[in-house]
Design an enzyme around this catalytic site. Structure first.
Site, mmCIF file in Angstrom:
data_model
loop_
_atom_site.group_PDB
_atom_site.id
_atom_site.type_symbol
_atom_site.label_atom_id
_atom_site.label_comp_id
_atom_site.label_asym_id
_atom_site.label_seq_id
_atom_site.Cartn_x
_atom_site.Cartn_y
_atom_site.Cartn_z
ATOM 1 N N HIS A 133 -23.733 -29.908 41.428
ATOM 2 C CA HIS A 133 -24.897 -29.125 41.855
ATOM 3 C C HIS A 133 -25.635 -29.940 42.926
ATOM 4 O O HIS A 133 -26.637 -30.610 42.653
ATOM 5 C CB HIS A 133 -25.804 -28.795 40.670
ATOM 6 C CG HIS A 133 -26.782 -27.686 40.953
ATOM 7 N ND1 HIS A 133 -26.892 -26.551 40.191
ATOM 8 C CD2 HIS A 133 -27.700 -27.549 41.940
ATOM 9 C CE1 HIS A 133 -27.832 -25.763 40.688
ATOM 10 N NE2 HIS A 133 -28.343 -26.348 41.757
ATOM 11 N N GLN A 186 -32.540 -31.936 39.381
ATOM 12 C CA GLN A 186 -33.838 -31.272 39.460
ATOM 13 C C GLN A 186 -34.674 -31.434 38.189
ATOM 14 O O GLN A 186 -35.877 -31.212 38.214
ATOM 15 C CB GLN A 186 -33.641 -29.786 39.785
ATOM 16 C CG GLN A 186 -33.013 -29.581 41.157
ATOM 17 C CD GLN A 186 -32.762 -28.124 41.476
ATOM 18 O OE1 GLN A 186 -31.676 -27.610 41.216
ATOM 19 N NE2 GLN A 186 -33.736 -27.441 42.035
ATOM 20 N N ASN A 189 -21.709 -25.551 42.445
ATOM 21 C CA ASN A 189 -22.846 -24.669 42.647
ATOM 22 C C ASN A 189 -23.044 -24.367 44.129
ATOM 23 O O ASN A 189 -23.159 -25.289 44.943
ATOM 24 C CB ASN A 189 -24.126 -25.329 42.121
ATOM 25 C CG ASN A 189 -25.332 -24.439 42.319
ATOM 26 O OD1 ASN A 189 -25.451 -23.410 41.656
ATOM 27 N ND2 ASN A 189 -26.215 -24.785 43.247
ATOM 28 N N GLU A 190 -23.068 -23.112 44.455
ATOM 29 C CA GLU A 190 -23.360 -22.671 45.820
ATOM 30 C C GLU A 190 -22.545 -23.440 46.862
ATOM 31 O O GLU A 190 -23.084 -24.041 47.796
ATOM 32 C CB GLU A 190 -24.864 -22.761 46.104
ATOM 33 C CG GLU A 190 -25.659 -21.871 45.165
ATOM 34 C CD GLU A 190 -27.118 -21.697 45.554
ATOM 35 O OE1 GLU A 190 -27.620 -22.467 46.382
ATOM 36 O OE2 GLU A 190 -27.748 -20.759 45.033
HETATM 37 C C1 GCO Z 1 -30.139 -23.269 44.949
HETATM 38 C C2 GCO Z 1 -29.875 -23.999 43.716
HETATM 39 C C3 GCO Z 1 -31.076 -24.337 42.919
HETATM 40 C C4 GCO Z 1 -32.415 -23.986 43.499
HETATM 41 C C5 GCO Z 1 -32.772 -22.533 43.300
HETATM 42 C C6 GCO Z 1 -34.139 -22.171 43.816
HETATM 43 O O1 GCO Z 1 -29.961 -22.082 44.968
HETATM 44 O O2 GCO Z 1 -30.562 -23.858 45.938
HETATM 45 O O3 GCO Z 1 -28.815 -23.603 42.934
HETATM 46 O O4 GCO Z 1 -30.873 -25.704 42.845
HETATM 47 O O5 GCO Z 1 -33.389 -24.765 42.932
HETATM 48 O O6 GCO Z 1 -31.854 -21.725 43.951
HETATM 49 O O7 GCO Z 1 -34.218 -22.305 45.199
#
Ligand code: GCO
Length: 418
Positions: free
Chosen positions: A116, A22, A160-161
């Site tokens: 990520h 990003q 991440n997530e």
């Molecule tokens: C997500 C990610 C980020 C996003 C942020 C805003 O949550 O999707 O970790 O990459 O950019 O959350 O939407």
């Protein structure tokens, strides 16, 4: 309403977060780059130079420190570190060594995310996040990376997530699977990297429930790999956590969604050093599905309800089940009204403070994001940054919210209301 001057625990982490794809720019070797450039794809624009953070990280990190923060969360790009299967780039690893060293020079604790969303093209083209073998490949990349960087890592976040695909599918914002046999742009993207469309499986573009299970496995193997490698630092996972609110009659549906995309991850995090909570809004669940934003409730640029109280709810839930310390690895808002950002973060932090006051071990708060950056399929339109970026010149402009939050970080205290 009682006002209280609340002091956060000693060594509380005050950070901002970014992700390689990003902000770095020209992340050519990853799967998302291909997706962005394939005609017909839902990406409104390609990431391009992004914030050129790959070259400007030193100035950005110095700015963050000057503002008053003591931590920086960023991600390492697997596609740069392992450009072909089993081929590791010493130059890419050295780059991230310099980024880490820069954090230490400015007394910022680096919080390093190993995945990520983006993956190397070769991985996405060969089964990607639907294929069980990806878990071991991810662990190998983590192991090699940590062998080179581990002495400088402050905190490690494997993925991440990791639950995002499952969460979005279950609340109805993503299909179970984006199917290349029906989506021409997706099969064309596969073709562009010489992959069989049936084997092309970038994270979030593949079968969300298969990916969930591969992610769970990948986290487990990567944690073991990081623990046996160089350096001693806390290791955890970060999760996308909406505050899932059941509307009358929606309880059973809500509980099923929660079990499948939250509780299963909380349970997997037991035994980890921390759990990364990332919360942006609430989701209202009725018996028939997820409801749109409630009439009269302000919405953000992402069309989420402006609902900063969701963070307190998810911290409480995550900590109750996982029973490990919490780090808020992301909290933020996409808005072009910076005073609304301040209001949002103030209320989110009030919730964090209430959790701490109730004895929950919350160790840090990372605002998403340091910079206005590439918001995936939405491109550069939603602005989450504390700092604006001129897309043509790359000039940075500090917003009032950055100064405001930096001041709280420096004081490690703020006024809260009950
Ligand atoms: C997500 C990610 C980020 C996003 C942020 C805003 O949550 O999707 O970790 O990459 O950019 O959350 O939407």
């Amino acid at each position: 309403m009682a006002n209280e001057h609340f002091t956060f625990p000693a060594n509380f982490l005050w950070g901002t977060a970014t992700a390689a794809h990003q902000v770095e720019g020209n992340n050519l070797n990853c799967d998302f780059w291909v997706l962005e450039h394939t005609p017909g794809s839902p990406f409104v624009e390609p990431s391009g130079d992004a914030c050129d953070h790959y070259h400007r990280y030193a100035d950005d990190i110095a700015m963050l420190a000057r503002l008053g923060f003591n931590s920086y969360r960023f991600s390492i790009e697997w596609a740069r570190v392992e450009p072909e299967p089993g081929e590791f780039s010493r130059a890419a690893l050295d780059h991230y060594r310099r980024v880490l060293a820069c954090c230490h020079d400015h007394k910022l604790t680096p919080v390093v995310t190993f995945h990520h969303f983006t993956s190397p093209r070769w991985l996405a083209g060969d089964g990607g996040w639907e294929d069980k073998k990806t878990a071991a490949l991810f662990a190998r990349y983590c192991e090699r990376t940590a062998a080179h960087l581990g002495d400088l890592i402050g905190i490690a976040c494997t993925i991440n997530e990791a639950n995002l695909g499952a969460y979005q599918y279950l609340i109805g914002t993503l299909p179970l699977k984006l199917d290349p046999s029906r989506l021409k742009w997706l099969s064309e993207a596969a073709r562009r990297i010489g992959a069989d469309p049936n084997r092309f499986a970038p994270y979030l573009m593949c079968d969300q429930m298969k990916a969930r299970d591969v992610m769970l496995d990948a986290h487990r193997l990567a944690t073991a790999a990081l623990k046996s490698s160089r350096g001693k630092y806390p290791v955890g996972i970060s999760l996308a956590l909406g505050d899932l609110q059941a509307m009358p009659g929606g309880e059973a549906r809500r509980d099923r969604i929660k079990a499948e995309c939250q509780d299963i991850f909380y349970e997997a995090a037991r035994g980890d050093d921390f759990i990364g909570v990332q919360t942006y809004t609430r989701n209202r669940i009725s018996a028939d599905g997820t409801l749109p934003p409630e009439a009269g409730v302000e919405t953000t640029m992402m069309r989420y309800e402006f609902w900063p109280e969701a963070l307190e709810a998810t911290i409480r839930q995550a900590s109750a089940v996982a029973k490990v310390p919490v780090i808020v690895t992301e909290s933020g808002i996409g808005t072009d009204q910076d005073d609304r950002r301040i209001e949002y973060v103030a209320r989110a932090l009030n919730g964090v403070a209430r959790c701490i006051r109730d004895g929950i071990d919350v160790r840090g708060y990372c605002y998403w994001s340091l910079l206005d950056n590439f918001e995936w399929i939405s491109g550069y339109r939603p602005t989450f940054g504390l700092v604006a970026v001129d897309r043509a010149t790359q000039a940075r402009t500090i917003k009032p919210s950055a100064e405001w939050l930096g001041k709280i970080a420096r004081a490690n205290a703020m006024n809260i209301t009950d």
